[in-house]
Design a protein around this motif. Sequence first.
Motif, mmCIF file in Angstrom:
data_model
loop_
_atom_site.group_PDB
_atom_site.id
_atom_site.type_symbol
_atom_site.label_atom_id
_atom_site.label_comp_id
_atom_site.label_asym_id
_atom_site.label_seq_id
_atom_site.Cartn_x
_atom_site.Cartn_y
_atom_site.Cartn_z
ATOM 1 N N GLY A 173 0.825 -1.209 0.000
ATOM 2 C CA GLY A 173 0.000 0.000 0.000
ATOM 3 C C GLY A 173 0.861 1.262 0.000
ATOM 4 O O GLY A 173 0.549 2.235 -0.679
ATOM 5 N N ASN A 174 1.958 1.232 0.770
ATOM 6 C CA ASN A 174 2.826 2.412 0.842
ATOM 7 C C ASN A 174 3.560 2.648 -0.477
ATOM 8 O O ASN A 174 3.960 3.748 -0.784
ATOM 9 N N ALA A 175 3.791 1.565 -1.221
ATOM 10 C CA ALA A 175 4.606 1.700 -2.417
ATOM 11 C C ALA A 175 3.823 2.225 -3.601
ATOM 12 O O ALA A 175 4.344 2.997 -4.385
ATOM 13 N N TRP A 176 2.583 1.795 -3.758
ATOM 14 C CA TRP A 176 1.894 2.353 -4.911
ATOM 15 C C TRP A 176 0.624 3.108 -4.600
ATOM 16 O O TRP A 176 0.276 4.019 -5.306
ATOM 17 N N LYS A 177 -0.069 2.763 -3.518
ATOM 18 C CA LYS A 177 -1.293 3.522 -3.256
ATOM 19 C C LYS A 177 -0.946 4.914 -2.753
ATOM 20 O O LYS A 177 -1.431 5.903 -3.264
ATOM 21 N N PHE A 178 -0.096 4.977 -1.728
ATOM 22 C CA PHE A 178 0.190 6.273 -1.105
ATOM 23 C C PHE A 178 0.812 7.286 -2.075
ATOM 24 O O PHE A 178 0.255 8.369 -2.271
ATOM 25 N N PRO A 179 1.958 6.941 -2.720
ATOM 26 C CA PRO A 179 2.561 7.949 -3.614
ATOM 27 C C PRO A 179 1.628 8.408 -4.721
ATOM 28 O O PRO A 179 1.529 9.601 -5.001
ATOM 29 N N THR A 180 0.911 7.482 -5.354
ATOM 30 C CA THR A 180 0.053 7.910 -6.459
ATOM 31 C C THR A 180 -1.087 8.784 -5.963
ATOM 32 O O THR A 180 -1.434 9.776 -6.615
ATOM 33 N N MET A 181 -1.648 8.414 -4.814
ATOM 34 C CA MET A 181 -2.763 9.227 -4.335
ATOM 35 C C MET A 181 -2.290 10.616 -3.935
ATOM 36 O O MET A 181 -2.957 11.605 -4.205
ATOM 37 N N VAL A 182 -1.115 10.695 -3.305
ATOM 38 C CA VAL A 182 -0.586 12.012 -2.932
ATOM 39 C C VAL A 182 -0.345 12.838 -4.188
ATOM 40 O O VAL A 182 -0.769 13.991 -4.296
ATOM 41 N N GLY A 183 0.333 12.235 -5.150
ATOM 42 C CA GLY A 183 0.709 12.952 -6.365
ATOM 43 C C GLY A 183 -0.490 13.457 -7.150
ATOM 44 O O GLY A 183 -0.469 14.572 -7.674
ATOM 45 N N ASN A 184 -1.522 12.639 -7.220
ATOM 46 C CA ASN A 184 -2.640 13.012 -8.089
ATOM 47 C C ASN A 184 -3.732 13.805 -7.392
ATOM 48 O O ASN A 184 -4.659 14.280 -8.033
ATOM 49 N N ASN A 185 -3.656 13.891 -6.062
ATOM 50 C CA ASN A 185 -4.764 14.530 -5.357
ATOM 51 C C ASN A 185 -4.362 15.750 -4.560
ATOM 52 O O ASN A 185 -4.830 15.962 -3.449
ATOM 53 N N GLY A 186 -3.458 16.521 -5.100
ATOM 54 C CA GLY A 186 -3.193 17.803 -4.457
ATOM 55 C C GLY A 186 -1.948 17.837 -3.583
ATOM 56 O O GLY A 186 -1.833 18.701 -2.718
ATOM 57 N N GLY A 187 -1.006 16.922 -3.796
ATOM 58 C CA GLY A 187 0.290 16.986 -3.103
ATOM 59 C C GLY A 187 0.130 17.072 -1.606
ATOM 60 O O GLY A 187 -0.575 16.274 -0.992
ATOM 61 N N SER A 188 0.767 18.091 -1.012
ATOM 62 C CA SER A 188 0.765 18.139 0.448
ATOM 63 C C SER A 188 -0.623 18.424 1.014
ATOM 64 O O SER A 188 -0.884 18.150 2.176
ATOM 65 N N ALA A 189 -1.538 18.957 0.181
ATOM 66 C CA ALA A 189 -2.910 19.134 0.672
ATOM 67 C C ALA A 189 -3.462 17.755 1.038
ATOM 68 O O ALA A 189 -4.119 17.569 2.063
ATOM 69 N N PHE A 190 -3.151 16.761 0.197
ATOM 70 C CA PHE A 190 -3.596 15.395 0.483
ATOM 71 C C PHE A 190 -2.887 14.862 1.726
ATOM 72 O O PHE A 190 -3.495 14.194 2.558
ATOM 73 N N ILE A 191 -1.589 15.189 1.847
ATOM 74 C CA ILE A 191 -0.844 14.701 3.017
ATOM 75 C C ILE A 191 -1.461 15.285 4.296
ATOM 76 O O ILE A 191 -1.660 14.579 5.276
ATOM 77 N N VAL A 192 -1.806 16.596 4.249
ATOM 78 C CA VAL A 192 -2.420 17.218 5.428
ATOM 79 C C VAL A 192 -3.738 16.507 5.753
ATOM 80 O O VAL A 192 -4.003 16.105 6.892
ATOM 81 N N LEU A 193 -4.545 16.294 4.716
ATOM 82 C CA LEU A 193 -5.829 15.612 4.904
ATOM 83 C C LEU A 193 -5.607 14.206 5.481
ATOM 84 O O LEU A 193 -6.280 13.769 6.416
ATOM 85 N N TYR A 194 -4.621 13.503 4.903
ATOM 86 C CA TYR A 194 -4.329 12.137 5.340
ATOM 87 C C TYR A 194 -3.902 12.135 6.814
ATOM 88 O O TYR A 194 -4.311 11.264 7.584
ATOM 89 N N LEU A 195 -3.109 13.143 7.199
ATOM 90 C CA LEU A 195 -2.667 13.216 8.598
ATOM 91 C C LEU A 195 -3.850 13.479 9.530
ATOM 92 O O LEU A 195 -3.970 12.856 10.578
ATOM 93 N N VAL A 196 -4.741 14.392 9.096
ATOM 94 C CA VAL A 196 -5.914 14.700 9.928
ATOM 95 C C VAL A 196 -6.750 13.427 10.117
ATOM 96 O O VAL A 196 -7.156 13.068 11.227
#
Length: 444
Positions: A22-45
Amino acid sequence: MQDKFSKIGFVLAMAGSAVGLGNAWKFPTMVGNNGGSAFIVLYLVLTFGIAFVAFLAELSIGKLGETDPVHSFEKLAPKYKKQWSMAGFFMIGGVLIASFYLLVIGWILKYIFLSFSSLPSTTDEAGAAFGNLITNDFVSSAMCFSIVFFIVFYVVSKGIKSGIEKLNVWMMPSLFILLLIMLAYSLTMGDGFFKAAEFLFVPDFSKITPDIVLQALGLAFFSLSMGVCTVPTYAASLPDGANLVKSTLSIIFINILVGIMMGLIVFTFVFAYSGDTTQGGPGLIFVSLATLFAKLGVVGNVLAVAFFTSLLFAGITSAVSMIEPFTFYLINKLKISRKRALVYIAIFVYSLGIICILSFYEPTSFKLLGKPFFDILDYLTSNLIMPVGAITFSIFVGFVLKKEGIYILFSGFMNKTMFEIWYFLLRFVIPVAVLAIMIYQILK
Ligand code: PHE
């Protein structure tokens, strides 16, 4: 008396379970395609507001029950033993995930072998080679699947301390070192690295839609191995005195860190060679990345071996955690040895795994309801079993267990106010939020 993890062994084993494919292909692709660090912030919340809360509930079931999932539920709900013991059967979800997950780890193993010789050098060739592996090369797929299958079952046969803990104690640091080496190499790629960092970290909040919120929540659950009894099972072997809150935070931290490292590495290569960033999943790893490594000559071969080996390690440490819950249950229920319990599970997993291979293999292309069996298992587990499991466990801890008992368990690690906030989120926010993801996924 069952064997227990050491404190660090528990954190590594649980992090080993969380850090996976999951970390190898789900996480990077979802971060990259869904708004970069905005997605990371959302994911952290979502990770801290929801997954963390539910994770602590799963831990408490294991820690208070101190046995396999089914018997833990029975023990903790003496009045409705029969009914609640059914909740333990979410552990079957782990065995189902293992059946197709081991196949993907098998493909990774095949790519380690390929990395020693020659990787395909154009995207077309790479796409064709990967397509050929899964649709025509039954022997390679089945052989690689079998090797990985034997490694995983062998480790689980050694038990918690000398099998699962030992595996994680050397594989997790090795995985980390491999990632550091690749990250160091990525840094030398100047432009590619900066573009990757920009792609991952520059926030674009306009990309965050309700759909993305729900996907991020699904990813958080999958990535933290929730809803299929892995967490309660490992927690049943927690050593006395382990700090539940700190351990959970460490596990979450390692999981996110590895996701970000993987993202930086993968996208540095993709940008350095103007690869396709919209490719996700297997396409990103087995097609784009494989081609990019091939462009680098011998260095590429070394990097490819390092990269696929790190994925192999990440996958194996997750796979053992999918099988342990049901194994532990069979040992207790049927009073049989660990080896015998594993033989039963092995027959089941192996058969399903072979059906998954046959579902892609062109001459048979075994389909159910018009979809490959592999996709059905994936869909059923990620979208149904895991979220329903996670809600069930939260409701159990929030409404069935006595509040005082849980407070005593956590009182050393959080103060009264924090406990009250956690308890509120657990009872009222988690069930609603998870139900929302599920309904959305089903209606979509
Ligand atoms: N967390 C693992 C991953 O990210 C998957 C997993 C699911 C592991 C369920 C155990 C149980 O790949």
